[in-house]
Design a protein around this motif. Structure first.
Motif, PDB file in Angstrom:
ATOM      1  N   SER A 123       0.865  -1.298   0.007  1.00 53.27           N
ATOM      2  CA  SER A 123       0.084  -0.029   0.166  1.00 53.27           C
ATOM      3  C   SER A 123       0.755   1.271   0.044  1.00 53.27           C
ATOM      4  O   SER A 123       2.004   1.260   0.343  1.00 53.27           O
ATOM      5  CB  SER A 123      -0.816   0.124   1.016  1.00 53.27           C
ATOM      6  N   SER A 124       0.277   2.222  -0.374  1.00 51.51           N
ATOM      7  CA  SER A 124       1.002   3.770  -0.495  1.00 51.51           C
ATOM      8  C   SER A 124       1.443   3.739   0.901  1.00 51.51           C
ATOM      9  O   SER A 124       0.804   4.112   1.784  1.00 51.51           O
ATOM     10  CB  SER A 124       0.096   4.574  -1.020  1.00 51.51           C
ATOM     11  N   GLY A 125       3.082   4.137   0.991  1.00 51.11           N
ATOM     12  CA  GLY A 125       3.454   4.572   2.190  1.00 51.11           C
ATOM     13  C   GLY A 125       4.115   3.554   3.043  1.00 51.11           C
ATOM     14  O   GLY A 125       5.173   3.857   3.906  1.00 51.11           O
ATOM     15  N   ALA A 126       3.867   2.243   2.559  1.00 47.86           N
ATOM     16  CA  ALA A 126       4.390   1.044   3.404  1.00 47.86           C
ATOM     17  C   ALA A 126       5.703   0.859   3.296  1.00 47.86           C
ATOM     18  O   ALA A 126       6.566   0.401   4.225  1.00 47.86           O
ATOM     19  CB  ALA A 126       3.721  -0.121   2.777  1.00 47.86           C
ATOM     20  N   VAL A 127       6.412   1.365   2.111  1.00 44.59           N
ATOM     21  CA  VAL A 127       7.922   1.312   1.839  1.00 44.59           C
ATOM     22  C   VAL A 127       8.425   2.782   1.983  1.00 44.59           C
ATOM     23  O   VAL A 127       9.610   2.925   2.334  1.00 44.59           O
ATOM     24  CB  VAL A 127       8.160   0.645   0.489  1.00 44.59           C
ATOM     25  N   LEU A 128       7.865   3.584   1.376  1.00 47.93           N
ATOM     26  CA  LEU A 128       8.397   4.942   1.429  1.00 47.93           C
ATOM     27  C   LEU A 128       9.242   5.715   2.540  1.00 47.93           C
ATOM     28  O   LEU A 128      10.048   6.074   2.512  1.00 47.93           O
ATOM     29  CB  LEU A 128       7.328   5.992   0.858  1.00 47.93           C
ATOM     30  N   PHE A 129       8.655   5.253   3.633  1.00 45.13           N
ATOM     31  CA  PHE A 129       9.029   5.704   4.865  1.00 45.13           C
ATOM     32  C   PHE A 129      10.507   5.339   5.320  1.00 45.13           C
ATOM     33  O   PHE A 129      11.266   5.894   5.853  1.00 45.13           O
ATOM     34  CB  PHE A 129       8.117   5.728   6.085  1.00 45.13           C
ATOM     35  N   MET A 130      10.827   4.229   4.635  1.00 42.98           N
ATOM     36  CA  MET A 130      12.125   3.755   4.977  1.00 42.98           C
ATOM     37  C   MET A 130      13.248   4.144   3.881  1.00 42.98           C
ATOM     38  O   MET A 130      14.375   3.646   3.652  1.00 42.98           O
ATOM     39  CB  MET A 130      12.114   2.188   4.609  1.00 42.98           C
ATOM     40  N   TYR A 131      13.040   5.276   3.135  1.00 47.66           N
ATOM     41  CA  TYR A 131      14.068   5.792   2.090  1.00 47.66           C
ATOM     42  C   TYR A 131      14.029   7.303   2.372  1.00 47.66           C
ATOM     43  O   TYR A 131      13.093   7.980   2.922  1.00 47.66           O
ATOM     44  CB  TYR A 131      13.621   5.643   0.816  1.00 47.66           C
ATOM     45  N   ASP A 132      15.092   8.005   2.004  1.00 40.26           N
ATOM     46  CA  ASP A 132      15.192   9.232   1.800  1.00 40.26           C
ATOM     47  C   ASP A 132      15.571   9.643   0.537  1.00 40.26           C
ATOM     48  O   ASP A 132      16.231   8.927  -0.259  1.00 40.26           O
ATOM     49  CB  ASP A 132      16.457   9.782   2.888  1.00 40.26           C
ATOM     50  N   GLN A 133      15.009  10.867   0.114  1.00 40.60           N
ATOM     51  CA  GLN A 133      14.805  11.434  -1.410  1.00 40.60           C
ATOM     52  C   GLN A 133      16.088  12.400  -1.276  1.00 40.60           C
ATOM     53  O   GLN A 133      16.204  13.436  -0.392  1.00 40.60           O
ATOM     54  CB  GLN A 133      13.728  11.811  -1.974  1.00 40.60           C
ATOM     55  N   LEU A 134      17.176  12.109  -2.051  1.00 42.58           N
ATOM     56  CA  LEU A 134      18.323  12.773  -2.122  1.00 42.58           C
ATOM     57  C   LEU A 134      18.863  13.237  -3.734  1.00 42.58           C
ATOM     58  O   LEU A 134      18.361  12.344  -4.462  1.00 42.58           O
ATOM     59  CB  LEU A 134      19.546  12.176  -1.659  1.00 42.58           C
ATOM     60  N   GLY A 135      19.295  14.298  -3.804  1.00 47.24           N
ATOM     61  CA  GLY A 135      19.976  14.672  -5.217  1.00 47.24           C
ATOM     62  C   GLY A 135      21.415  14.242  -4.969  1.00 47.24           C
ATOM     63  O   GLY A 135      22.213  14.656  -3.983  1.00 47.24           O
ATOM     64  N   ILE A 136      21.782  13.339  -5.878  1.00 47.94           N
ATOM     65  CA  ILE A 136      23.300  12.726  -5.870  1.00 47.94           C
ATOM     66  C   ILE A 136      24.060  13.043  -7.197  1.00 47.94           C
ATOM     67  O   ILE A 136      23.580  12.891  -8.123  1.00 47.94           O
ATOM     68  CB  ILE A 136      23.007  11.191  -5.450  1.00 47.94           C
ATOM     69  N   PHE A 137      25.191  13.566  -6.670  1.00 47.86           N
ATOM     70  CA  PHE A 137      26.423  13.600  -8.065  1.00 47.86           C
ATOM     71  C   PHE A 137      27.242  12.924  -7.595  1.00 47.86           C
ATOM     72  O   PHE A 137      28.029  12.965  -6.537  1.00 47.86           O
ATOM     73  CB  PHE A 137      26.803  15.275  -8.059  1.00 47.86           C
ATOM     74  N   VAL A 138      27.959  12.028  -8.664  1.00 47.20           N
ATOM     75  CA  VAL A 138      29.042  11.456  -8.176  1.00 47.20           C
ATOM     76  C   VAL A 138      30.158  11.887  -9.618  1.00 47.20           C
ATOM     77  O   VAL A 138      29.772  11.711 -10.722  1.00 47.20           O
ATOM     78  CB  VAL A 138      29.004   9.863  -8.517  1.00 47.20           C
ATOM     79  N   PHE A 139      31.361  12.411  -9.315  1.00 48.80           N
ATOM     80  CA  PHE A 139      32.366  12.914 -10.079  1.00 48.80           C
ATOM     81  C   PHE A 139      33.724  12.970  -9.617  1.00 48.80           C
ATOM     82  O   PHE A 139      33.823  12.701  -8.411  1.00 48.80           O
ATOM     83  CB  PHE A 139      31.730  14.265 -10.570  1.00 48.80           C
ATOM     84  N   GLN A 140      34.400  13.072 -10.663  1.00 48.17           N
ATOM     85  CA  GLN A 140      36.138  12.875 -10.178  1.00 48.17           C
ATOM     86  C   GLN A 140      36.261  14.478  -9.645  1.00 48.17           C
ATOM     87  O   GLN A 140      36.080  15.519 -10.143  1.00 48.17           O
ATOM     88  CB  GLN A 140      36.905  12.922 -11.376  1.00 48.17           C
ATOM     89  N   PHE A 141      36.934  14.626  -8.274  1.00 47.15           N
ATOM     90  CA  PHE A 141      37.326  15.584  -7.866  1.00 47.15           C
ATOM     91  C   PHE A 141      38.079  15.206  -6.636  1.00 47.15           C
ATOM     92  O   PHE A 141      37.869  14.381  -5.998  1.00 47.15           O
ATOM     93  CB  PHE A 141      36.022  16.733  -7.193  1.00 47.15           C
ATOM     94  N   ASP A 142      39.109  16.182  -6.084  1.00 50.42           N
ATOM     95  CA  ASP A 142      39.842  15.778  -5.136  1.00 50.42           C
ATOM     96  C   ASP A 142      39.932  16.789  -3.738  1.00 50.42           C
ATOM     97  O   ASP A 142      40.630  16.392  -2.910  1.00 50.42           O
ATOM     98  CB  ASP A 142      41.339  15.447  -5.504  1.00 50.42           C
ATOM     99  N   ASN A 143      38.830  17.484  -3.691  1.00 50.53           N
ATOM    100  CA  ASN A 143      38.908  18.384  -2.388  1.00 50.53           C
ATOM    101  C   ASN A 143      37.392  18.724  -1.916  1.00 50.53           C
ATOM    102  O   ASN A 143      36.908  19.492  -2.341  1.00 50.53           O
ATOM    103  CB  ASN A 143      39.496  19.966  -2.900  1.00 50.53           C
ATOM    104  N   GLY A 144      36.880  17.873  -1.072  1.00 51.42           N
ATOM    105  CA  GLY A 144      35.570  18.057  -0.567  1.00 51.42           C
ATOM    106  C   GLY A 144      35.490  19.258   0.419  1.00 51.42           C
ATOM    107  O   GLY A 144      34.426  19.714   0.360  1.00 51.42           O
ATOM    108  N   ASP A 145      36.753  19.745   0.955  1.00 46.35           N
ATOM    109  CA  ASP A 145      36.497  20.814   1.821  1.00 46.35           C
ATOM    110  C   ASP A 145      36.056  22.011   0.803  1.00 46.35           C
ATOM    111  O   ASP A 145      35.187  22.981   1.089  1.00 46.35           O
ATOM    112  CB  ASP A 145      37.839  21.282   2.603  1.00 46.35           C
ATOM    113  N   ILE A 146      36.706  22.404  -0.388  1.00 46.99           N
ATOM    114  CA  ILE A 146      36.366  23.336  -1.219  1.00 46.99           C
ATOM    115  C   ILE A 146      35.126  23.382  -1.747  1.00 46.99           C
ATOM    116  O   ILE A 146      34.305  24.156  -1.959  1.00 46.99           O
ATOM    117  CB  ILE A 146      37.516  23.117  -2.492  1.00 46.99           C
TER     118      ILE A 146
END
Length: 223
Positions: A123-146
């Motif tokens: 049913s609607s909502g039975a699974v959704l509450f176990m997830y978070d919706q996020l914007g995700i980027f994966v890319f080459q870079f070497d400085n998380g602080d910047i």
């Protein structure tokens, strides 16, 4: 050469079929986003984000252009967004976001796929509450602080930054996805290649499936 050629041809056909599914999916999504707002990416952030996502998945320019032209011309199918939730083998769960021009047919197709894999629609909502919706980027870079500093300057709500070798995974509030993409374009250039560049549902916990359950789960995803 005969057997080798047959295997290679089958592999090419499988790849072509997978690409066709991706192109079809993005064609529908772009049409829907363009139709729901202004069909100009410079005036429609949601459309601009979807175009960037499509390009990162190697969707050809003509597929993108045709979808927007359909929205401008008012032609094409009347697609609507739909979401279904379900339970797979063992402790696995699924969230299915799709576009449909026939809700009855879509739910029948999904129910049939679940039945074939011995899975269960929820049913609607039975699974959704176990997830978070996020914007995700994966890319080459070497400085998380910047990266964090630049995001904070633009008031982007950063959820997490993880570094894995030469790649960084940046997770942001989905409402700030477009702003985060603009920061990355300014910092790294618009030609940056992403391994991932999308808003998605991320499980709060993960389950490890045995080989049999994994095969069943993969079968369900392929249906």
């Amino acid at each position: 050469m005969g057997r080798h050629f047959e295997v290679r041809q089958a592999s090419m056909q499988k790849t072509a079929a997978a690409k066709s599914k991706i192109y079809s999916r993005y064609g529908k999504e772009l049409y829907l986003v363009a139709k729901a707002g202004i069909p100009d990416p410079e005036m429609n952030p949601a459309l601009k984000r979807k175009i960037a996502e499509a390009k990162s998945n190697q969707v050809p320019a003509h597929v993108i252009d045709n979808a927007i032209k359909k929205a401008i011309g008012g032609t094409g199918e009347d697609y609507k967004e739909a979401r279904y939730e379900g339970f797979g083998p063992a402790d696995s769960t699924l969230i299915i976001d799709c576009l449909t021009d026939n809700a009855n047919r879509t739910i029948a197709d999904i129910r049939a796929a679940f039945n074939k894999a011995h899975a269960k629609l929820a049913s609607s909502g039975a699974v959704l509450f176990m997830y978070d919706q996020l914007g995700i980027f994966v890319f080459q870079f070497d400085n998380g602080d910047i990266l964090l500093e630049k995001m904070m300057e633009k008031d982007v709500d950063v959820i997490d930054i993880e570094k894995d070798g030469e790649y960084i995974e940046l997770s942001v509030d989905p409402n700030h996805f477009h702003n985060a993409r603009e920061v990355l374009d300014e910092l790294l250039g618009e030609e940056i290649e992403y391994l991932m560049n999308e808003v998605r549902w991320v499980p709060q916990t993960e389950s490890t499936l045995n080989e049999e359950d994994k095969a069943t789960f993969e079968k369900l995803l392929s249906l």
